[in-house]
Design an enzyme around this catalytic site. Sequence first.
Site, PDB file in Angstrom:
ATOM      1  N   ILE A  17       4.754  12.645  -0.800  1.00 37.79           N
ATOM      2  CA  ILE A  17       5.117  13.023  -2.172  1.00 37.79           C
ATOM      3  C   ILE A  17       4.180  12.349  -3.175  1.00 37.79           C
ATOM      4  O   ILE A  17       3.730  12.973  -4.143  1.00 37.79           O
ATOM      5  CB  ILE A  17       6.591  12.636  -2.441  1.00 37.79           C
ATOM      6  CG1 ILE A  17       7.536  13.469  -1.561  1.00 37.79           C
ATOM      7  CG2 ILE A  17       6.932  12.804  -3.922  1.00 37.79           C
ATOM      8  CD1 ILE A  17       8.992  12.993  -1.558  1.00 37.79           C
ATOM      9  N   ASP A  62      -0.211  -3.568  -1.071  1.00 42.73           N
ATOM     10  CA  ASP A  62       1.152  -3.505  -0.542  1.00 42.73           C
ATOM     11  C   ASP A  62       2.087  -3.867  -1.699  1.00 42.73           C
ATOM     12  O   ASP A  62       2.098  -5.024  -2.150  1.00 42.73           O
ATOM     13  CB  ASP A  62       1.283  -4.510   0.611  1.00 42.73           C
ATOM     14  CG  ASP A  62       2.681  -4.531   1.216  1.00 42.73           C
ATOM     15  OD1 ASP A  62       3.638  -4.089   0.547  1.00 42.73           O
ATOM     16  OD2 ASP A  62       2.817  -4.995   2.356  1.00 42.73           O
ATOM     17  N   VAL A  63       2.833  -2.884  -2.183  1.00 37.15           N
ATOM     18  CA  VAL A  63       3.636  -3.109  -3.393  1.00 37.15           C
ATOM     19  C   VAL A  63       4.690  -4.198  -3.220  1.00 37.15           C
ATOM     20  O   VAL A  63       5.169  -4.763  -4.204  1.00 37.15           O
ATOM     21  CB  VAL A  63       4.318  -1.804  -3.889  1.00 37.15           C
ATOM     22  CG1 VAL A  63       3.301  -0.816  -4.406  1.00 37.15           C
ATOM     23  CG2 VAL A  63       5.218  -1.202  -2.817  1.00 37.15           C
ATOM     24  N   ASN A  89       6.948   5.341  -6.456  1.00 35.74           N
ATOM     25  CA  ASN A  89       7.214   6.301  -5.380  1.00 35.74           C
ATOM     26  C   ASN A  89       7.208   5.657  -3.990  1.00 35.74           C
ATOM     27  O   ASN A  89       7.890   6.148  -3.087  1.00 35.74           O
ATOM     28  CB  ASN A  89       6.157   7.414  -5.435  1.00 35.74           C
ATOM     29  CG  ASN A  89       6.146   8.255  -4.181  1.00 35.74           C
ATOM     30  OD1 ASN A  89       6.962   9.143  -3.997  1.00 35.74           O
ATOM     31  ND2 ASN A  89       5.202   7.950  -3.272  1.00 35.74           N
ATOM     32  N   TYR A 155      18.715   1.983   3.649  1.00 33.25           N
ATOM     33  CA  TYR A 155      17.914   2.891   2.802  1.00 33.25           C
ATOM     34  C   TYR A 155      18.775   3.406   1.643  1.00 33.25           C
ATOM     35  O   TYR A 155      18.348   3.415   0.491  1.00 33.25           O
ATOM     36  CB  TYR A 155      17.412   4.044   3.670  1.00 33.25           C
ATOM     37  CG  TYR A 155      16.587   5.092   2.941  1.00 33.25           C
ATOM     38  CD1 TYR A 155      15.262   4.848   2.601  1.00 33.25           C
ATOM     39  CD2 TYR A 155      17.132   6.337   2.623  1.00 33.25           C
ATOM     40  CE1 TYR A 155      14.498   5.812   1.953  1.00 33.25           C
ATOM     41  CE2 TYR A 155      16.381   7.306   1.981  1.00 33.25           C
ATOM     42  CZ  TYR A 155      15.055   7.042   1.648  1.00 33.25           C
ATOM     43  OH  TYR A 155      14.318   8.001   1.002  1.00 33.25           O
ATOM     44  N   LYS A 159      18.350   3.029  -2.575  1.00 37.03           N
ATOM     45  CA  LYS A 159      18.252   4.138  -3.530  1.00 37.03           C
ATOM     46  C   LYS A 159      19.408   4.114  -4.544  1.00 37.03           C
ATOM     47  O   LYS A 159      19.207   4.454  -5.718  1.00 37.03           O
ATOM     48  CB  LYS A 159      18.196   5.478  -2.781  1.00 37.03           C
ATOM     49  CG  LYS A 159      16.938   5.640  -1.914  1.00 37.03           C
ATOM     50  CD  LYS A 159      15.655   5.527  -2.728  1.00 37.03           C
ATOM     51  CE  LYS A 159      14.413   5.833  -1.888  1.00 37.03           C
ATOM     52  NZ  LYS A 159      13.159   5.747  -2.673  1.00 37.03           N
ATOM     53  N   THR A 190       7.430  15.489   4.815  1.00 42.32           N
ATOM     54  CA  THR A 190       6.434  14.404   4.747  1.00 42.32           C
ATOM     55  C   THR A 190       6.475  13.632   6.067  1.00 42.32           C
ATOM     56  O   THR A 190       7.180  14.011   6.993  1.00 42.32           O
ATOM     57  CB  THR A 190       6.750  13.413   3.604  1.00 42.32           C
ATOM     58  OG1 THR A 190       7.907  12.668   3.964  1.00 42.32           O
ATOM     59  CG2 THR A 190       6.960  14.114   2.272  1.00 42.32           C
TER      60      THR A 190
HETATM   61  N1  LIG Z   1      10.569  12.905   2.439  1.00 47.14           N
HETATM   62  C1  LIG Z   1      11.824  12.988   2.056  1.00 47.14           C
HETATM   63  O1  LIG Z   1      12.618  13.756   2.640  1.00 47.14           O
HETATM   64  C2  LIG Z   1      12.321  12.170   0.891  1.00 47.14           C
HETATM   65  C3  LIG Z   1      13.573  12.492   0.337  1.00 47.14           C
HETATM   66  C4  LIG Z   1      14.053  11.756  -0.742  1.00 47.14           C
HETATM   67  C5  LIG Z   1      13.303  10.723  -1.264  1.00 47.14           C
HETATM   68  N2  LIG Z   1      12.083  10.402  -0.697  1.00 47.14           N
HETATM   69  C6  LIG Z   1      11.350   9.282  -1.283  1.00 47.14           C
HETATM   70  O2  LIG Z   1      10.055   9.724  -1.669  1.00 47.14           O
HETATM   71  C7  LIG Z   1       9.156   8.609  -1.653  1.00 47.14           C
HETATM   72  C8  LIG Z   1       7.905   9.000  -0.882  1.00 47.14           C
HETATM   73  O3  LIG Z   1       8.277   9.264   0.473  1.00 47.14           O
HETATM   74  P1  LIG Z   1       7.492  10.287   1.420  1.00 47.14           P
HETATM   75  O4  LIG Z   1       8.510  11.163   2.028  1.00 47.14           O
HETATM   76  O5  LIG Z   1       6.338  10.879   0.711  1.00 47.14           O
HETATM   77  O6  LIG Z   1       7.020   9.255   2.551  1.00 47.14           O
HETATM   78  P2  LIG Z   1       5.662   9.126   3.379  1.00 47.14           P
HETATM   79  O7  LIG Z   1       5.104  10.471   3.703  1.00 47.14           O
HETATM   80  O8  LIG Z   1       5.992   8.195   4.498  1.00 47.14           O
HETATM   81  O9  LIG Z   1       4.691   8.409   2.340  1.00 47.14           O
HETATM   82  C9  LIG Z   1       5.016   7.132   1.891  1.00 47.14           C
HETATM   83  C10 LIG Z   1       3.883   6.589   1.055  1.00 47.14           C
HETATM   84  O10 LIG Z   1       4.241   5.274   0.620  1.00 47.14           O
HETATM   85  C11 LIG Z   1       3.199   4.369   0.983  1.00 47.14           C
HETATM   86  N3  LIG Z   1       3.769   3.052   1.221  1.00 47.14           N
HETATM   87  C12 LIG Z   1       4.791   2.720   2.042  1.00 47.14           C
HETATM   88  N4  LIG Z   1       5.018   1.409   1.972  1.00 47.14           N
HETATM   89  C13 LIG Z   1       4.136   0.900   1.073  1.00 47.14           C
HETATM   90  C14 LIG Z   1       3.862  -0.403   0.588  1.00 47.14           C
HETATM   91  N5  LIG Z   1       4.553  -1.473   0.989  1.00 47.14           N
HETATM   92  N6  LIG Z   1       2.871  -0.563  -0.325  1.00 47.14           N
HETATM   93  C15 LIG Z   1       2.147   0.500  -0.736  1.00 47.14           C
HETATM   94  N7  LIG Z   1       2.344   1.752  -0.306  1.00 47.14           N
HETATM   95  C16 LIG Z   1       3.329   1.946   0.602  1.00 47.14           C
HETATM   96  C17 LIG Z   1       2.506   5.000   2.187  1.00 47.14           C
HETATM   97  O11 LIG Z   1       1.156   4.597   2.201  1.00 47.14           O
HETATM   98  P3  LIG Z   1       0.399   3.769   3.367  1.00 47.14           P
HETATM   99  O12 LIG Z   1       0.816   4.366   4.665  1.00 47.14           O
HETATM  100  O13 LIG Z   1      -1.050   3.976   3.018  1.00 47.14           O
HETATM  101  O14 LIG Z   1       0.856   2.369   3.144  1.00 47.14           O
HETATM  102  C18 LIG Z   1       2.582   6.490   1.814  1.00 47.14           C
HETATM  103  O15 LIG Z   1       1.520   6.826   0.932  1.00 47.14           O
HETATM  104  C19 LIG Z   1       9.934   7.445  -1.023  1.00 47.14           C
HETATM  105  O16 LIG Z   1      10.391   6.584  -2.038  1.00 47.14           O
HETATM  106  C20 LIG Z   1      11.089   8.129  -0.340  1.00 47.14           C
HETATM  107  O17 LIG Z   1      12.205   7.285  -0.215  1.00 47.14           O
HETATM  108  C21 LIG Z   1      11.583  11.106   0.357  1.00 47.14           C
END
Ligand SMILES: NC(=O)c1ccc[n+]([C@@H]2O[C@H](COP(=O)([O-])OP(=O)(O)OC[C@H]3O[C@@H](n4cnc5c(N)ncnc54)[C@H](OP(=O)(O)O)[C@@H]3O)[C@@H](O)[C@H]2O)c1
Length: 252
Positions: A17, A62-63, A89, A155, A159, A190
Amino acid sequence: MSFKSKVVVVTGSSGGIGAAIAILFAKEGADVVVIGRDDEKLKNVKEQCETYGRTPLVLKADVSKDDDAKKIIAETINTFGRLDVLVNNAGILRMSSFVDGTFLRSFDEINNTNLRAAAHLIQLATPHLIASQGNVINISSVAGRQLVCFECTAYGVSKAAMDMLTSGAALELGKYGVRVNAISPGPVRTQILKTTDENASVQPESVPIKTILNRTSEPEEIADLVLFVASDKAKGITGSNLTTDNGYLVIR
Ligand SMILES: NC(=O)c1ccc[n+]([C@@H]2O[C@H](COP(=O)([O-])OP(=O)(O)OC[C@H]3O[C@@H](n4cnc5c(N)ncnc54)[C@H](OP(=O)(O)O)[C@@H]3O)[C@@H](O)[C@H]2O)c1
């Protein structure tokens, strides 16, 4: 919706995302700060942003680490001189169990990334957002309002707390002209389910997901909503939690 001359920080924008959000802001003319931990993924997003004619600032960070969070805001200001939009995010999902004794470790890991880092970045960004009359968007989840699966309590807690963080920050910063909102997606296609602990007793991918519209969102749909909420078209929206879940919550 032009974001020309605006500076947008998107955490966790090396994939999923966050990448879609960063690329969309770049397309709309913003100077984007792309943040993640994986070099290859960061390079890929940088190249996609560059196709729209702007070179993003790419930070390997790393945030959850305080020094990295400070570096994100400091380097943004050093490079672009301002900050207009902060998108918190970056997020992780881990399964964990009280019975197995894995809960607390996951709780700390998840909350340090999903919640504490967002709070820290809001604090660091506040003077710059007041200066620019900017806004914050926290990527929350329907999981903050309903338990979405067995053993993903930690988790959900992160949230739910992010939703309260959003309300509280909106309340405090509103009088300074800074808006703060959350966006809560339902299921989005994702890598988040693939990056969970492979030793967990329950894997989130095995949990059936039902939505009214019988579909899963693409990351670009969430990015479209983020862009709208960040724009002046949403100047009356603050302290809100906007849901985009294909009707997931209604049938839970
Ligand atoms: N996918 C869903 O169904 C869904 C639904 C509701 C909400 N969300 C929320 O949407 C957001 C994005 O999730 P996503 O689904 O896009 O997940 P994703 O595909 O796993 O991507 C997560 C991103 O966050 C980065 N990240 C993780 N830990 C980090 C850290 N400590 N420091 C810096 N970067 C970090 C990863 O980068 P690196 O690997 O390069 O570290 C990656 O770019 C999250 O907050 C998640 O909870 C997702």
